[in-house]
Design a protein around this motif. Structure first.
Motif, PDB file in Angstrom:
ATOM      1  N   LEU A 190       0.804  -1.220   0.000  1.00 39.24           N
ATOM      2  CA  LEU A 190       0.000   0.000   0.000  1.00 39.24           C
ATOM      3  C   LEU A 190       0.839   1.274   0.000  1.00 39.24           C
ATOM      4  O   LEU A 190       0.291   2.375   0.088  1.00 39.24           O
ATOM      5  CB  LEU A 190      -0.939   0.006   1.216  1.00 39.24           C
ATOM      6  CG  LEU A 190      -1.977  -1.114   1.282  1.00 39.24           C
ATOM      7  CD1 LEU A 190      -2.861  -0.949   2.508  1.00 39.24           C
ATOM      8  CD2 LEU A 190      -2.824  -1.159   0.020  1.00 39.24           C
ATOM      9  N   SER A 191       2.145   1.136  -0.098  1.00 40.14           N
ATOM     10  CA  SER A 191       3.036   2.304  -0.094  1.00 40.14           C
ATOM     11  C   SER A 191       2.650   3.273  -1.202  1.00 40.14           C
ATOM     12  O   SER A 191       2.439   2.876  -2.343  1.00 40.14           O
ATOM     13  CB  SER A 191       4.488   1.850  -0.276  1.00 40.14           C
ATOM     14  OG  SER A 191       5.351   2.956  -0.229  1.00 40.14           O
ATOM     15  N   GLY A 192       2.521   4.541  -0.843  1.00 35.98           N
ATOM     16  CA  GLY A 192       2.103   5.559  -1.804  1.00 35.98           C
ATOM     17  C   GLY A 192       0.609   5.681  -1.942  1.00 35.98           C
ATOM     18  O   GLY A 192       0.118   6.601  -2.613  1.00 35.98           O
ATOM     19  N   HIS A 193      -0.137   4.761  -1.314  1.00 33.70           N
ATOM     20  CA  HIS A 193      -1.597   4.777  -1.420  1.00 33.70           C
ATOM     21  C   HIS A 193      -2.284   4.989  -0.068  1.00 33.70           C
ATOM     22  O   HIS A 193      -3.307   5.675  -0.003  1.00 33.70           O
ATOM     23  CB  HIS A 193      -2.102   3.462  -2.018  1.00 33.70           C
ATOM     24  CG  HIS A 193      -1.605   3.184  -3.395  1.00 33.70           C
ATOM     25  ND1 HIS A 193      -2.191   3.720  -4.519  1.00 33.70           N
ATOM     26  CD2 HIS A 193      -0.554   2.433  -3.830  1.00 33.70           C
ATOM     27  CE1 HIS A 193      -1.537   3.311  -5.595  1.00 33.70           C
ATOM     28  NE2 HIS A 193      -0.540   2.536  -5.197  1.00 33.70           N
ATOM     29  N   ALA A 194      -1.767   4.374   0.985  1.00 39.51           N
ATOM     30  CA  ALA A 194      -2.447   4.430   2.278  1.00 39.51           C
ATOM     31  C   ALA A 194      -1.455   4.272   3.419  1.00 39.51           C
ATOM     32  O   ALA A 194      -0.394   3.653   3.266  1.00 39.51           O
ATOM     33  CB  ALA A 194      -3.523   3.345   2.378  1.00 39.51           C
TER      34      ALA A 194
END
Length: 356
Positions: free
Chosen positions: A173-177
Protein backbone atom coordinates in the motif's frame (compact mmCIF):
# COMPACT_ATOMS: atom_id res chain seq x y z
CA UNK A 1 4.11 14.36 2.22
CA UNK A 2 2.25 12.69 -0.67
CA UNK A 3 -0.59 11.11 1.32
CA UNK A 4 -1.39 14.26 3.31
CA UNK A 5 -4.47 16.17 2.23
CA UNK A 6 -3.31 18.50 -0.53
CA UNK A 7 -4.96 21.52 1.09
CA UNK A 8 -2.95 20.90 4.27
CA UNK A 9 0.50 20.48 2.75
CA UNK A 10 1.39 24.14 3.31
CA UNK A 11 -0.72 24.47 6.45
CA UNK A 12 1.39 25.68 9.38
CA UNK A 13 -1.21 25.12 12.07
CA UNK A 14 -1.57 27.29 15.16
CA UNK A 15 1.63 28.35 16.89
CA UNK A 16 0.97 28.86 20.57
CA UNK A 17 2.91 31.29 22.73
CA UNK A 18 4.60 28.36 24.46
CA UNK A 19 5.73 26.99 21.09
CA UNK A 20 7.51 30.20 20.16
CA UNK A 21 9.84 30.41 23.14
CA UNK A 22 10.39 29.00 26.61
CA UNK A 23 13.21 31.39 27.51
CA UNK A 24 12.90 34.42 29.77
CA UNK A 25 12.08 35.10 33.40
CA UNK A 26 9.11 37.48 33.12
CA UNK A 27 6.50 35.82 30.93
CA UNK A 28 3.92 38.23 29.56
CA UNK A 29 3.31 36.62 26.18
CA UNK A 30 0.43 34.15 26.66
CA UNK A 31 -2.20 36.18 28.56
CA UNK A 32 -1.84 33.82 31.52
CA UNK A 33 -2.90 34.76 35.03
CA UNK A 34 -0.25 36.73 36.93
CA UNK A 35 -1.14 35.07 40.24
CA UNK A 36 -1.95 31.46 41.03
CA UNK A 37 -5.43 30.18 41.78
CA UNK A 38 -6.06 29.56 45.48
CA UNK A 39 -6.73 25.89 44.72
CA UNK A 40 -3.35 25.53 42.99
CA UNK A 41 -1.02 25.26 45.98
CA UNK A 42 2.11 24.85 43.85
CA UNK A 43 1.25 27.76 41.60
CA UNK A 44 2.31 25.92 38.45
CA UNK A 45 -1.06 25.47 36.78
CA UNK A 46 -1.48 29.11 35.78
CA UNK A 47 1.04 28.50 32.99
CA UNK A 48 0.17 26.68 29.78
CA UNK A 49 1.98 23.34 29.51
CA UNK A 50 4.55 22.37 26.93
CA UNK A 51 2.75 21.15 23.77
CA UNK A 52 5.06 18.11 23.68
CA UNK A 53 6.83 17.86 27.06
CA UNK A 54 10.38 16.82 26.18
CA UNK A 55 11.15 14.67 29.26
CA UNK A 56 7.99 12.62 28.73
CA UNK A 57 8.53 12.38 24.98
CA UNK A 58 12.06 11.08 25.52
CA UNK A 59 10.89 8.58 28.15
CA UNK A 60 8.14 7.25 25.89
CA UNK A 61 10.55 7.00 22.97
CA UNK A 62 12.94 4.99 25.14
CA UNK A 63 10.12 2.76 26.37
CA UNK A 64 8.85 2.01 22.89
CA UNK A 65 12.21 1.91 21.10
CA UNK A 66 11.84 4.77 18.63
CA UNK A 67 13.32 8.21 17.97
CA UNK A 68 11.67 11.09 19.87
CA UNK A 69 10.98 12.91 16.59
CA UNK A 70 8.94 9.88 15.49
CA UNK A 71 6.54 10.16 18.44
CA UNK A 72 3.59 12.45 19.10
CA UNK A 73 1.95 12.56 22.53
CA UNK A 74 -1.80 13.01 22.66
CA UNK A 75 -4.91 12.42 24.73
CA UNK A 76 -4.94 8.64 24.67
CA UNK A 77 -5.00 6.77 21.38
CA UNK A 78 -8.34 8.38 20.54
CA UNK A 79 -6.79 11.74 19.68
CA UNK A 80 -4.27 10.11 17.35
CA UNK A 81 -7.10 8.31 15.53
CA UNK A 82 -8.94 11.61 15.09
CA UNK A 83 -5.81 13.44 13.91
CA UNK A 84 -4.98 10.76 11.35
CA UNK A 85 -8.42 10.96 9.72
CA UNK A 86 -8.40 14.75 9.90
CA UNK A 87 -4.98 15.10 8.29
CA UNK A 88 -5.12 12.44 5.59
CA UNK A 89 -8.74 12.00 4.48
CA UNK A 90 -10.57 14.46 2.25
CA UNK A 91 -14.26 14.49 3.26
CA UNK A 92 -16.44 12.59 0.82
CA UNK A 93 -13.46 11.39 -1.24
CA UNK A 94 -10.98 9.32 0.76
CA UNK A 95 -11.84 6.23 2.75
CA UNK A 96 -10.98 4.62 6.08
CA UNK A 97 -10.81 0.82 6.14
CA UNK A 98 -11.68 -1.15 9.31
CA UNK A 99 -12.00 -4.85 10.16
CA UNK A 100 -15.10 -5.50 12.29
CA UNK A 101 -15.68 -6.65 14.92
CA UNK A 102 -13.17 -4.09 16.15
CA UNK A 103 -12.74 -0.98 18.32
CA UNK A 104 -15.44 1.48 17.29
CA UNK A 105 -13.45 4.73 17.37
CA UNK A 106 -11.94 4.16 13.91
CA UNK A 107 -15.41 4.26 12.35
CA UNK A 108 -16.42 7.18 14.58
CA UNK A 109 -13.41 9.17 13.37
CA UNK A 110 -14.32 8.45 9.76
CA UNK A 111 -17.93 9.51 10.30
CA UNK A 112 -17.06 12.74 12.11
CA UNK A 113 -14.70 13.83 9.34
CA UNK A 114 -16.88 12.77 6.42
CA UNK A 115 -14.58 10.00 5.18
CA UNK A 116 -16.03 6.95 3.48
CA UNK A 117 -15.98 3.81 5.61
CA UNK A 118 -14.85 0.47 4.16
CA UNK A 119 -15.38 -2.72 6.14
CA UNK A 120 -13.46 -5.97 5.63
CA UNK A 121 -14.86 -8.30 8.31
CA UNK A 122 -12.63 -10.60 10.31
CA UNK A 123 -13.01 -14.30 9.47
CA UNK A 124 -13.84 -16.69 12.28
CA UNK A 125 -12.04 -20.02 12.38
CA UNK A 126 -10.91 -22.71 14.76
CA UNK A 127 -8.16 -20.46 16.13
CA UNK A 128 -10.42 -17.42 16.56
CA UNK A 129 -10.90 -14.35 14.39
CA UNK A 130 -8.32 -13.36 11.79
CA UNK A 131 -7.86 -10.56 9.28
CA UNK A 132 -7.40 -11.40 5.60
CA UNK A 133 -4.61 -8.99 4.67
CA UNK A 134 -4.87 -9.93 1.01
CA UNK A 135 -8.51 -8.85 0.88
CA UNK A 136 -7.66 -5.73 2.85
CA UNK A 137 -4.97 -4.74 0.36
CA UNK A 138 -7.22 -5.33 -2.64
CA UNK A 139 -10.13 -3.32 -1.25
CA UNK A 140 -7.87 -0.54 0.02
CA UNK A 141 -6.31 -0.13 -3.43
CA UNK A 142 -9.52 -0.33 -5.44
CA UNK A 143 -11.65 1.80 -3.08
CA UNK A 144 -9.14 4.61 -2.44
CA UNK A 145 -8.52 3.99 1.25
CA UNK A 146 -6.09 6.46 2.77
CA UNK A 147 -6.04 4.81 6.21
CA UNK A 148 -6.15 1.11 7.09
CA UNK A 149 -6.78 0.55 10.80
CA UNK A 150 -5.65 -2.76 12.29
CA UNK A 151 -5.83 -3.73 15.95
CA UNK A 152 -3.22 -6.12 17.39
CA UNK A 153 -4.08 -7.61 19.82
CA UNK A 154 -7.56 -7.18 18.45
CA UNK A 155 -10.31 -5.61 20.52
CA UNK A 156 -12.59 -7.46 21.16
CA UNK A 157 -11.37 -10.49 19.18
CA UNK A 158 -8.07 -10.83 21.08
CA UNK A 159 -5.85 -12.15 18.27
CA UNK A 160 -2.49 -10.80 17.09
CA UNK A 161 -1.25 -10.06 13.59
CA UNK A 162 2.01 -11.24 12.06
CA UNK A 163 4.46 -8.36 12.04
CA UNK A 164 6.01 -9.51 8.76
CA UNK A 165 2.61 -9.82 7.10
CA UNK A 166 1.57 -6.34 8.27
CA UNK A 167 4.82 -4.88 6.93
CA UNK A 168 4.15 -6.72 3.67
CA UNK A 169 0.70 -5.08 3.54
CA UNK A 170 2.29 -1.70 4.18
CA UNK A 171 4.75 -2.23 1.33
CA UNK A 172 1.90 -3.14 -1.01
CA UNK A 173 0.00 0.00 0.00
CA UNK A 174 3.04 2.30 -0.09
CA UNK A 175 2.10 5.56 -1.80
CA UNK A 176 -1.60 4.78 -1.42
CA UNK A 177 -2.45 4.43 2.28
CA UNK A 178 -1.12 4.54 5.82
CA UNK A 179 -1.36 1.28 7.75
CA UNK A 180 -2.22 2.09 11.36
CA UNK A 181 -1.64 -0.63 13.96
CA UNK A 182 -3.33 -0.05 17.30
CA UNK A 183 -1.21 -1.76 19.96
CA UNK A 184 -3.18 -0.70 23.02
CA UNK A 185 -2.91 -4.22 24.48
CA UNK A 186 0.44 -5.38 23.16
CA UNK A 187 2.08 -5.46 26.60
CA UNK A 188 -0.13 -8.45 27.45
CA UNK A 189 0.75 -10.36 24.26
CA UNK A 190 3.30 -13.06 23.51
CA UNK A 191 4.14 -11.30 20.22
CA UNK A 192 6.27 -8.16 20.14
CA UNK A 193 5.55 -4.68 18.85
CA UNK A 194 5.78 -3.56 15.25
CA UNK A 195 7.35 -0.22 16.28
CA UNK A 196 10.76 -1.21 14.85
CA UNK A 197 9.11 -1.48 11.43
CA UNK A 198 8.37 2.26 11.40
CA UNK A 199 12.01 3.00 10.60
CA UNK A 200 11.93 0.89 7.43
CA UNK A 201 8.36 1.49 6.26
CA UNK A 202 7.31 5.13 6.13
CA UNK A 203 3.57 4.43 5.79
CA UNK A 204 3.30 2.49 9.08
CA UNK A 205 1.80 4.23 12.11
CA UNK A 206 1.70 2.59 15.55
CA UNK A 207 -0.64 3.66 18.34
CA UNK A 208 0.38 3.09 21.95
CA UNK A 209 -1.21 4.08 25.26
CA UNK A 210 -0.53 4.20 28.98
CA UNK A 211 -4.21 3.53 29.70
CA UNK A 212 -4.12 -0.28 29.83
CA UNK A 213 -1.00 -2.05 31.10
CA UNK A 214 0.29 1.08 32.84
CA UNK A 215 -3.05 1.73 34.61
CA UNK A 216 -3.24 5.45 33.73
CA UNK A 217 -6.55 5.57 31.86
CA UNK A 218 -7.69 8.78 33.54
CA UNK A 219 -4.42 10.56 32.75
CA UNK A 220 -5.20 10.28 29.00
CA UNK A 221 -1.67 9.75 27.73
CA UNK A 222 -1.19 7.97 24.43
CA UNK A 223 0.98 8.43 21.39
CA UNK A 224 1.39 7.88 17.69
CA UNK A 225 4.72 6.53 16.41
CA UNK A 226 5.50 7.04 12.74
CA UNK A 227 7.84 8.52 10.18
CA UNK A 228 8.90 11.99 11.37
CA UNK A 229 7.10 13.61 8.41
CA UNK A 230 3.82 11.98 9.44
CA UNK A 231 4.34 13.09 13.04
CA UNK A 232 5.02 16.67 11.95
CA UNK A 233 1.85 16.68 9.84
CA UNK A 234 -0.22 15.42 12.78
CA UNK A 235 1.34 17.99 15.09
CA UNK A 236 0.21 20.81 12.82
CA UNK A 237 -3.38 19.52 13.09
CA UNK A 238 -3.29 19.07 16.87
CA UNK A 239 -4.80 21.43 19.42
CA UNK A 240 -2.29 23.88 20.99
CA UNK A 241 -1.89 22.28 24.45
CA UNK A 242 -2.81 18.58 24.22
CA UNK A 243 -0.88 17.29 27.25
CA UNK A 244 -2.02 18.61 30.67
CA UNK A 245 0.96 19.23 32.94
CA UNK A 246 -0.34 17.04 35.85
CA UNK A 247 -0.90 14.14 33.47
CA UNK A 248 2.57 14.54 31.98
CA UNK A 249 4.19 14.59 35.43
CA UNK A 250 2.26 11.50 36.54
CA UNK A 251 3.12 9.64 33.34
CA UNK A 252 6.80 10.48 33.70
CA UNK A 253 6.77 9.07 37.24
CA UNK A 254 5.10 5.91 35.94
CA UNK A 255 7.97 5.40 33.49
CA UNK A 256 10.69 5.30 36.14
CA UNK A 257 12.45 1.96 36.70
CA UNK A 258 10.67 1.00 39.93
CA UNK A 259 7.23 1.79 38.52
CA UNK A 260 7.97 -0.15 35.34
CA UNK A 261 9.05 -3.16 37.39
CA UNK A 262 5.78 -3.04 39.33
CA UNK A 263 3.84 -2.76 36.06
CA UNK A 264 5.66 -5.80 34.67
CA UNK A 265 4.60 -7.82 37.72
CA UNK A 266 0.97 -6.82 37.22
CA UNK A 267 1.16 -7.79 33.54
CA UNK A 268 2.46 -11.22 34.54
CA UNK A 269 -0.47 -11.63 36.93
CA UNK A 270 -2.97 -10.65 34.22
CA UNK A 271 -1.48 -13.20 31.83
CA UNK A 272 -1.70 -15.97 34.45
CA UNK A 273 -5.25 -15.02 35.35
CA UNK A 274 -6.24 -14.87 31.68
CA UNK A 275 -5.24 -18.52 31.29
CA UNK A 276 -6.96 -19.58 34.51
CA UNK A 277 -10.18 -17.68 33.85
CA UNK A 278 -10.40 -18.90 30.25
CA UNK A 279 -10.21 -22.51 31.44
CA UNK A 280 -12.86 -21.94 34.12
CA UNK A 281 -15.20 -20.21 31.69
CA UNK A 282 -14.79 -22.98 29.13
CA UNK A 283 -16.03 -25.46 31.73
CA UNK A 284 -19.36 -23.70 32.26
CA UNK A 285 -22.37 -25.23 30.52
CA UNK A 286 -23.81 -21.83 29.55
CA UNK A 287 -20.61 -20.85 27.72
CA UNK A 288 -20.50 -21.73 24.03
CA UNK A 289 -16.95 -20.55 23.28
CA UNK A 290 -14.03 -18.71 24.87
CA UNK A 291 -11.75 -17.13 22.28
CA UNK A 292 -7.97 -17.19 22.66
CA UNK A 293 -6.81 -13.73 23.69
CA UNK A 294 -3.55 -11.84 23.82
CA UNK A 295 -5.15 -8.84 25.55
CA UNK A 296 -6.27 -8.24 29.12
CA UNK A 297 -9.76 -9.52 28.30
CA UNK A 298 -11.63 -12.55 27.00
CA UNK A 299 -14.33 -12.66 24.34
CA UNK A 300 -16.96 -15.21 25.36
CA UNK A 301 -20.02 -16.58 23.54
CA UNK A 302 -23.00 -17.69 25.69
CA UNK A 303 -26.09 -19.73 24.98
CA UNK A 304 -28.03 -16.79 26.46
CA UNK A 305 -25.77 -13.75 26.56
CA UNK A 306 -28.60 -11.49 27.71
CA UNK A 307 -29.28 -13.63 30.78
CA UNK A 308 -25.57 -13.84 31.55
CA UNK A 309 -25.15 -10.07 31.24
CA UNK A 310 -28.15 -9.27 33.43
CA UNK A 311 -27.22 -11.95 35.97
CA UNK A 312 -23.70 -10.61 36.30
CA UNK A 313 -25.01 -7.07 36.64
CA UNK A 314 -27.40 -8.17 39.39
CA UNK A 315 -24.37 -9.62 41.22
CA UNK A 316 -22.55 -6.29 40.87
CA UNK A 317 -20.23 -7.52 38.10
CA UNK A 318 -20.11 -5.25 35.03
CA UNK A 319 -18.83 -6.69 31.75
CA UNK A 320 -19.03 -5.34 28.19
CA UNK A 321 -22.04 -6.32 26.11
CA UNK A 322 -20.85 -7.11 22.57
CA UNK A 323 -24.19 -8.21 21.12
CA UNK A 324 -24.60 -5.11 18.93
CA UNK A 325 -21.30 -5.72 17.14
CA UNK A 326 -21.08 -7.62 13.83
CA UNK A 327 -20.78 -11.40 14.26
CA UNK A 328 -21.08 -11.13 18.06
CA UNK A 329 -24.81 -11.39 18.75
CA UNK A 330 -24.25 -13.83 21.61
CA UNK A 331 -21.01 -12.48 23.09
CA UNK A 332 -19.71 -10.59 26.10
CA UNK A 333 -16.22 -9.22 26.66
CA UNK A 334 -14.83 -9.82 30.13
CA UNK A 335 -11.83 -7.82 31.36
CA UNK A 336 -9.31 -9.73 33.46
CA UNK A 337 -9.40 -8.24 36.95
CA UNK A 338 -7.69 -9.19 40.18
CA UNK A 339 -7.94 -12.86 41.20
CA UNK A 340 -10.63 -11.91 43.69
CA UNK A 341 -12.64 -9.99 41.08
CA UNK A 342 -12.31 -12.84 38.61
CA UNK A 343 -13.51 -15.33 41.22
CA UNK A 344 -16.54 -13.12 41.94
CA UNK A 345 -17.39 -13.08 38.22
CA UNK A 346 -17.03 -16.85 37.90
CA UNK A 347 -19.11 -17.47 41.04
CA UNK A 348 -21.88 -15.23 39.66
CA UNK A 349 -21.93 -17.18 36.40
CA UNK A 350 -22.12 -20.47 38.30
CA UNK A 351 -25.10 -19.18 40.27
CA UNK A 352 -26.80 -18.19 37.01
CA UNK A 353 -26.29 -21.73 35.70
CA UNK A 354 -27.76 -23.29 38.82
CA UNK A 355 -30.78 -21.00 38.62
CA UNK A 356 -31.36 -21.65 34.91
Amino acid sequence: MQLLREDLRDFAGYRSARSETSAGTVWLNANEAARANQADSGGSLRRYPSPQPEPLRNALAELYGCAPESLLIGRGSDEAIDLLVRAFCRPGIDAVLVTPPVFGMYAVGARLHGARLLEVPLHEGADGFRADLGDIAEIALTQAAKLVFLCSPGNPAGGVLSIEEVLGLARRLSGHALVVIDEAYVEFADAGSIVAGVASQSNVVVLRTLSKAHALAAARIGCAIADARVIEALRRCQAPYPVPAPSAALALSALQADALAATAAVIDEVRRERTRVAARLAGLMEVRRVYPSQGNFLLVRFHDAGAAFEGLLAAGVVVRDMRAMPQLGDALRITIGTPEQNDAMLAALRRIEVAA
